[in-house]
Write an enzyme that holds these catalytic residues in place. Structure first.
Site, mmCIF file in Angstrom:
data_model
loop_
_atom_site.group_PDB
_atom_site.id
_atom_site.type_symbol
_atom_site.label_atom_id
_atom_site.label_comp_id
_atom_site.label_asym_id
_atom_site.label_seq_id
_atom_site.Cartn_x
_atom_site.Cartn_y
_atom_site.Cartn_z
ATOM 1 N N HIS A 114 39.862 32.394 -31.972
ATOM 2 C CA HIS A 114 40.408 33.217 -33.058
ATOM 3 C C HIS A 114 39.632 32.994 -34.340
ATOM 4 O O HIS A 114 38.891 32.019 -34.469
ATOM 5 C CB HIS A 114 41.877 32.840 -33.316
ATOM 6 C CG HIS A 114 42.003 31.475 -33.907
ATOM 7 N ND1 HIS A 114 41.982 30.335 -33.140
ATOM 8 C CD2 HIS A 114 42.075 31.045 -35.196
ATOM 9 C CE1 HIS A 114 42.063 29.274 -33.919
ATOM 10 N NE2 HIS A 114 42.112 29.679 -35.186
ATOM 11 N N THR A 167 40.726 32.607 -38.339
ATOM 12 C CA THR A 167 41.815 32.538 -39.322
ATOM 13 C C THR A 167 41.489 33.471 -40.487
ATOM 14 O O THR A 167 40.435 33.361 -41.099
ATOM 15 C CB THR A 167 41.974 31.101 -39.852
ATOM 16 O OG1 THR A 167 42.326 30.246 -38.762
ATOM 17 C CG2 THR A 167 43.057 31.026 -40.923
ATOM 18 N N HIS A 187 35.301 32.357 -39.937
ATOM 19 C CA HIS A 187 34.591 31.844 -38.749
ATOM 20 C C HIS A 187 35.550 31.683 -37.580
ATOM 21 O O HIS A 187 36.771 31.587 -37.774
ATOM 22 C CB HIS A 187 33.984 30.479 -39.066
ATOM 23 C CG HIS A 187 35.039 29.455 -39.355
ATOM 24 N ND1 HIS A 187 35.601 29.312 -40.609
ATOM 25 C CD2 HIS A 187 35.684 28.584 -38.548
ATOM 26 C CE1 HIS A 187 36.529 28.379 -40.559
ATOM 27 N NE2 HIS A 187 36.611 27.920 -39.324
ATOM 28 N N THR A 220 36.172 28.872 -35.057
ATOM 29 C CA THR A 220 35.831 27.476 -34.754
ATOM 30 C C THR A 220 35.581 27.319 -33.251
ATOM 31 O O THR A 220 36.384 27.776 -32.436
ATOM 32 C CB THR A 220 36.996 26.529 -35.151
ATOM 33 O OG1 THR A 220 37.318 26.735 -36.521
ATOM 34 C CG2 THR A 220 36.630 25.072 -34.928
#
Ligand code: 2AM
Length: 214
Positions: A145, A147, A69, A71
């Protein structure tokens, strides 16, 4: 506290559709394989092995659990600063459960984290917290971004910190060492184990705006 307050999520974010997720995982895997085989990477392998081992299996080095995902807001079940305001905001309520297209222009890797940058549109920035880039002079949304993995003992929050550091280096005019023209894009080394792959073509795919509770 009301039942609703009781159920505040850990975070809000965009969750890539499973077909897009599979594509991203494939991209990351290819990237790590390519790096593993590059002389330029081997030359700097000590960035990743403080103990001086010669071989590092990057696919084992970076681990990831939970759904991929991007965030938007880390809420910590309502305990994070600004969480309540974010959760109750009209825009978050309106967009909850909607699908958007994410554009991913680059991969980055450090001894701590592996991530992919997300280039946010103005519409997506409406869901972006105002303090995500606090302490920098970077434009809003810079921290966007996904992860893809963390080294052992590293918390995922580090990925955004690493990305902000890379963008600050670039902002200061640090050019990095152009290491090569890979099939996927341009690879640059910034020192201290920091690598950036600017994709020849941004990856674009659908993602759902939702929240995560566990
Ligand atoms: P990430 O967005 O870089 O992956 C749960 O821990 C999720 O919330 C992770 O995805 C994590 O990092 C993100 N996260 C954790 N703490 C955070 C913080 N203080 N600020 C922003 N995001 C955070």
């Amino acid at each position: 506290a009301s039942l609703e307050t009781f159920c505040y999520p850990l975070f809000y974010g965009w969750f890539p559709h499973h077909t897009f997720r599979d594509q991203l995982e494939g991209l990351a895997k290819d990237f790590l394989k390519t790096l593993d085989s590059l002389e330029a990477f081997k030359k700097h392998i000590s960035d990743f092995t403080p103990k001086g081992e010669e071989v590092v299996n990057l696919e084992q080095y970076f681990q990831h659990t939970g759904p991929l995902h991007c965030t938007t807001k880390f809420c910590d079940y309502g305990n994070a600063p600004g969480a309540k305001e974010y959760i109750e905001s009209q825009i978050v309520q309106q967009r909850y459960g909607s699908v958007t297209e994410l554009e991913l222009p680059a991969l980055f890797l450090t001894p701590r984290t592996l991530g992919v940058r997300v280039a946010l549109t103005l519409e997506q920035l409406q869901l972006w917290p105002s303090d995500a880039e606090a302490g920098t002079t970077l434009p809003r949304g810079s921290r966007g971004h996904i992860t893809l993995g963390c080294a052992q003992g590293v918390e995922p929050v580090q990925t955004g910190v690493d990305l902000l550091q890379i963008l600050q280096l670039q902002q200061q005019g640090r050019e990095g060492e152009a290491v090569g023209d890979l099939e996927q894009g341009q690879l640059t080394y910034y020192g201290d184990g920091v690598w950036v792959l600017t994709l020849r073509e941004s990856r674009v795919g659908p993602a759902l705006f939702s929240s995560f509770h566990c």
